[in-house]
Design a protein around this motif. Structure first.
Motif, PDB file in Angstrom:
ATOM      1  N   ARG A   1       3.700  61.602  42.385  1.00 59.40           N
ATOM      2  CA  ARG A   1       2.807  62.364  43.309  1.00 59.40           C
ATOM      3  C   ARG A   1       3.587  62.759  44.589  1.00 59.40           C
ATOM      4  N   ALA A   2       3.929  61.781  44.971  1.00 59.00           N
ATOM      5  CA  ALA A   2       4.956  61.977  46.317  1.00 59.00           C
ATOM      6  C   ALA A   2       5.833  62.953  46.261  1.00 59.00           C
ATOM      7  N   GLN A   3       6.565  63.273  45.055  1.00 56.39           N
ATOM      8  CA  GLN A   3       7.718  64.260  44.991  1.00 56.39           C
ATOM      9  C   GLN A   3       7.076  65.596  44.759  1.00 56.39           C
ATOM     10  N   LEU A   4       5.598  65.883  44.734  1.00 58.66           N
ATOM     11  CA  LEU A   4       5.090  67.055  44.406  1.00 58.66           C
ATOM     12  C   LEU A   4       4.338  67.835  45.642  1.00 58.66           C
ATOM     13  N   THR A   5       5.341  68.686  46.062  1.00 58.73           N
ATOM     14  CA  THR A   5       5.057  69.340  47.521  1.00 58.73           C
ATOM     15  C   THR A   5       3.725  70.109  47.542  1.00 58.73           C
ATOM     16  N   GLY A   6       3.484  71.027  46.352  1.00 52.33           N
ATOM     17  CA  GLY A   6       2.549  71.921  46.487  1.00 52.33           C
ATOM     18  C   GLY A   6       1.174  71.042  45.902  1.00 52.33           C
ATOM     19  N   ARG A   7       0.135  71.189  46.888  1.00 55.49           N
ATOM     20  CA  ARG A   7      -1.330  70.516  46.465  1.00 55.49           C
ATOM     21  C   ARG A   7      -2.107  71.506  46.581  1.00 55.49           C
ATOM     22  N   THR A   8      -2.977  71.480  45.448  1.00 53.71           N
ATOM     23  CA  THR A   8      -4.278  72.267  45.176  1.00 53.71           C
ATOM     24  C   THR A   8      -5.411  71.461  44.433  1.00 53.71           C
ATOM     25  N   ALA A   9      -6.553  71.656  45.252  1.00 57.22           N
ATOM     26  CA  ALA A   9      -7.928  70.835  44.653  1.00 57.22           C
ATOM     27  C   ALA A   9      -8.993  71.867  44.498  1.00 57.22           C
ATOM     28  N   TYR A  10      -9.308  71.866  43.316  1.00 54.03           N
ATOM     29  CA  TYR A  10     -10.840  72.783  43.056  1.00 54.03           C
ATOM     30  C   TYR A  10     -11.771  71.834  43.457  1.00 54.03           C
ATOM     31  N   ARG A  11     -13.096  72.119  43.212  1.00 58.24           N
ATOM     32  CA  ARG A  11     -14.176  71.203  43.067  1.00 58.24           C
ATOM     33  C   ARG A  11     -14.085  69.925  42.650  1.00 58.24           C
ATOM     34  N   VAL A  12     -14.139  68.838  43.088  1.00 58.87           N
ATOM     35  CA  VAL A  12     -13.877  67.472  42.667  1.00 58.87           C
ATOM     36  C   VAL A  12     -15.521  66.698  42.506  1.00 58.87           C
ATOM     37  N   ASN A  13     -15.585  65.565  41.694  1.00 58.68           N
ATOM     38  CA  ASN A  13     -16.711  64.927  41.612  1.00 58.68           C
ATOM     39  C   ASN A  13     -16.844  63.730  42.789  1.00 58.68           C
ATOM     40  N   ASP A  14     -15.783  63.405  43.203  1.00 62.27           N
ATOM     41  CA  ASP A  14     -15.849  62.195  44.366  1.00 62.27           C
ATOM     42  C   ASP A  14     -14.717  62.415  45.307  1.00 62.27           C
ATOM     43  N   GLU A  15     -15.107  61.872  46.369  1.00 59.98           N
ATOM     44  CA  GLU A  15     -14.171  61.879  47.859  1.00 59.98           C
ATOM     45  C   GLU A  15     -12.616  61.220  47.426  1.00 59.98           C
ATOM     46  N   SER A  16     -12.864  60.213  46.677  1.00 61.66           N
ATOM     47  CA  SER A  16     -11.372  59.513  46.263  1.00 61.66           C
ATOM     48  C   SER A  16     -10.497  60.626  45.709  1.00 61.66           C
ATOM     49  N   THR A  17     -10.960  61.191  44.860  1.00 63.63           N
ATOM     50  CA  THR A  17      -9.919  62.313  43.943  1.00 63.63           C
ATOM     51  C   THR A  17      -9.303  63.224  45.099  1.00 63.63           C
ATOM     52  N   ALA A  18      -9.988  63.736  45.995  1.00 61.12           N
ATOM     53  CA  ALA A  18      -9.376  64.610  47.128  1.00 61.12           C
ATOM     54  C   ALA A  18      -8.527  63.756  47.942  1.00 61.12           C
ATOM     55  N   LYS A  19      -8.801  62.253  48.143  1.00 59.98           N
ATOM     56  CA  LYS A  19      -7.870  61.615  49.019  1.00 59.98           C
ATOM     57  C   LYS A  19      -6.614  61.425  48.188  1.00 59.98           C
ATOM     58  N   MET A  20      -6.740  61.610  46.723  1.00 62.47           N
ATOM     59  CA  MET A  20      -5.231  61.156  45.898  1.00 62.47           C
ATOM     60  C   MET A  20      -4.248  62.485  46.257  1.00 62.47           C
ATOM     61  N   VAL A  21      -5.227  63.518  46.441  1.00 64.50           N
ATOM     62  CA  VAL A  21      -4.041  64.769  46.805  1.00 64.50           C
ATOM     63  C   VAL A  21      -3.877  64.996  48.054  1.00 64.50           C
ATOM     64  N   PHE A  22      -4.851  64.981  48.981  1.00 65.27           N
ATOM     65  CA  PHE A  22      -4.743  65.392  50.542  1.00 65.27           C
ATOM     66  C   PHE A  22      -4.702  64.018  51.340  1.00 65.27           C
ATOM     67  N   GLY A  23      -5.104  62.902  50.862  1.00 63.86           N
ATOM     68  CA  GLY A  23      -4.950  61.744  51.747  1.00 63.86           C
ATOM     69  C   GLY A  23      -3.597  61.563  52.643  1.00 63.86           C
ATOM     70  N   ASP A  24      -2.725  61.876  52.212  1.00 64.48           N
ATOM     71  CA  ASP A  24      -1.323  61.687  52.899  1.00 64.48           C
ATOM     72  C   ASP A  24      -0.826  62.996  53.759  1.00 64.48           C
ATOM     73  N   ILE A  25      -1.764  64.049  53.611  1.00 62.38           N
ATOM     74  CA  ILE A  25      -1.513  65.009  54.147  1.00 62.38           C
ATOM     75  C   ILE A  25      -2.440  65.602  55.308  1.00 62.38           C
ATOM     76  N   SER A  26      -3.807  65.812  55.059  1.00 65.08           N
ATOM     77  CA  SER A  26      -4.629  66.050  56.148  1.00 65.08           C
ATOM     78  C   SER A  26      -5.955  65.531  55.666  1.00 65.08           C
ATOM     79  N   PRO A  27      -6.645  64.897  56.460  1.00 65.10           N
ATOM     80  CA  PRO A  27      -8.134  64.477  56.307  1.00 65.10           C
ATOM     81  C   PRO A  27      -9.099  65.465  56.472  1.00 65.10           C
ATOM     82  N   HIS A  28      -8.768  66.690  56.988  1.00 64.83           N
ATOM     83  CA  HIS A  28      -9.531  67.595  57.339  1.00 64.83           C
ATOM     84  C   HIS A  28      -9.555  68.449  55.803  1.00 64.83           C
TER      85      HIS A  28
END
Length: 443
Positions: free
Chosen positions: A343-370
């Motif tokens: 995951r650290a090597q994947l530059t592009g990050r896109t997230a549609y509607r997710v079921n829990d906050e932890s899934t969003a943190k998997m994608v954006f947690g190291d980029i932006s909390p907003h």
């Protein structure tokens, strides 16, 4: 007088109906002009109310003290330019010393209410200059892609941004990406849109769909390779690694690093090669990464092969013209060893509607909390709406048009003749079953 009132009421009703049913037409006819006038009249007051002014200079304070005058008012940042667009208004503002673009970004919600605009986004153009883009209506409510876009090889339009601009999937700038989303979030529709836009281009499409190919098999006529089970997927990934290594040998032979060779002509990737030697780019789509990497066995050798090949491709594949799009409902460490490194090597990050906050943190947690918070706020009825971010920390909402399976399949079938022959992937070429003839009618 009565007829005048009736006519005025009729015109007002038509304008309100246009604003409701055709907001884009309303904006171009009436909304843009009204917004420009509103911004011009309220600009100074709004800047002061939103605390976007700067204190007076020391020279002005000194002069006022010498002349025994009142303390000068706060300085309003200079409005350099105001430009109406097809979806909103764009302001270019010169900041005073001591001001920061982050102050305008933090005040975007207050600016939205003050100017009676649907959406406000900010961006720093250069030191001292900030651009505020105001969207006059909800462009993501009913997505209408513009007829003309700036598409080119490996740069395809896939959605609209919340500021009305077109969002592109640019493989030359963002070679590898990850997309997550819950069931019925619109993730599969976004995947179809990317494949349909790539189909007319001279690229090789490869796919891994361990759900027996139910998502990618309909596009098989345009695919150069397709794997529908983990065993074939491991072989396909290793074949791509072998192709990558062969391409690096070609680049090495053609580097032309003699002393009299200009730096711009030294080959370091496939785009620096002569056209007759340049290999065809390969875009690999992986549907549902969990089905590919989950294993009930500990230290499963097949899974180790898959993860090793994936990490090598995302680390080294860009220069060889191999690009990855990975899709899944979750993409975290529970999928096993190596996932976090992948995951650290994947530059592009896109997230549609997710079921829990932890899934969003998997994608954006190291980029932006907003971006994490924005992902959790996507409503259920907004299928196809997503948050896209980059490793720079910038993020925005996007929403793609609805692309039916039939439309995407027809596009792939129409451009099936463009499917390139890739020797390393020849044994993974999907076999198209002939359409059975209808049964003969009984006499």
């Amino acid at each position: 007088m009565g007829w005048l009132l009736i006519g005025l009421a009729l015109v007002t009703g038509l304008v309100l109906l246009m604003r409701w049913r055709r907001p884009a037409w309303y904006w171009r006819c009436f909304g843009a002009a009204a917004a420009v006038v509103r911004v011009r009249l309220r600009y100074a007051d709004v800047m002061e109310a939103c605390h976007l002014t700067a204190p007076p200079s020391r020279f002005r304070l000194t002069v006022a003290r010498w002349l025994r005058r009142e303390v000068p008012r706060q300085r309003v940042p200079r409005l350099m330019r105001i430009t109406p667009t097809r979806t909103g208004v764009r302001l270019r503002i010169r900041m005073h010393p001591g001001q920061d673009a982050f102050e305008f970004a933090a005040a975007s919600d207050r600016l939205r209410h003050a100017f009676a605009i649907h959406q406000v986004t900010t961006r720093e153009l250069r030191p001292g200059v900030v651009q505020i883009t105001m969207t006059g209506y909800d462009v993501l409510k009913e997505v209408r892609m513009p007829a003309r876009t700036k598409a080119r090889l490996l740069r395809v339009p896939v959605a609209l941004r919340e500021d009305g601009q077109v969002h592109y999937r640019d493989y030359r700038q963002v070679p590898h990406s990850v997309t997550v989303g819950a069931t019925e979030s619109g993730k599969s529709v976004g995947q179809r849109a990317v494949i349909a836009e790539l189909a007319p281009q001279p690229v090789a499409l490869a796919g891994i769909d361990c759900k027996n190919g139910v998502e990618l098999a309909p596009f098989a006529r345009r695919f150069s390779a397709l794997a529908d089970n983990p065993d074939d997927a491991a072989d396909l990934l290793e074949a791509l690694v072998a192709r990558m290594e062969d391409i690096y040998q070609v680049i090495r032979r053609e580097q032309r690093i003699s002393a009299d060779t200009p730096d711009a002509e030294i080959a370091a990737n496939i785009w620096d090669l002569p056209e007759h030697l340049r290999p065809v780019p390969v875009v690999l789509t992986i549907d549902e990464i969990a089905e590919l990497t989950l294993s009930a066995k500990k230290n499963d050798p097949r899974r180790l092969r898959i993860i090793t090949a994936l990490i090598r491709l995302v680390q080294l594949g860009r220069a060889a013209g191999i690009f990855l799009d990975i899709y899944g409902q979750r993409f975290g460490s529970e999928l096993g060893d190596g996932i976090t490194m992948l995951r650290a090597q994947l530059t592009g990050r896109t997230a549609y509607r997710v079921n829990d906050e932890s899934t969003a943190k998997m994608v954006f947690g190291d980029i932006s909390p907003h971006a994490v918070f924005a992902t959790t706020q996507i409503p259920n009825e907004r299928r196809g709406m997503a948050v896209v971010a980059s490793t720079t920390g910038e993020w925005t909402h996007i929403r793609g048009p609805h692309v039916s399976m039939r439309k995407a399949v027809n596009t792939c079938n129409r451009h099936a003749h463009l499917t390139p022959y890739v020797p390393e992937l020849a044994r993974f070429k999907p076999v198209i079953a002939p359409v059975p003839a209808p049964p003969a009618e009984a006499a």
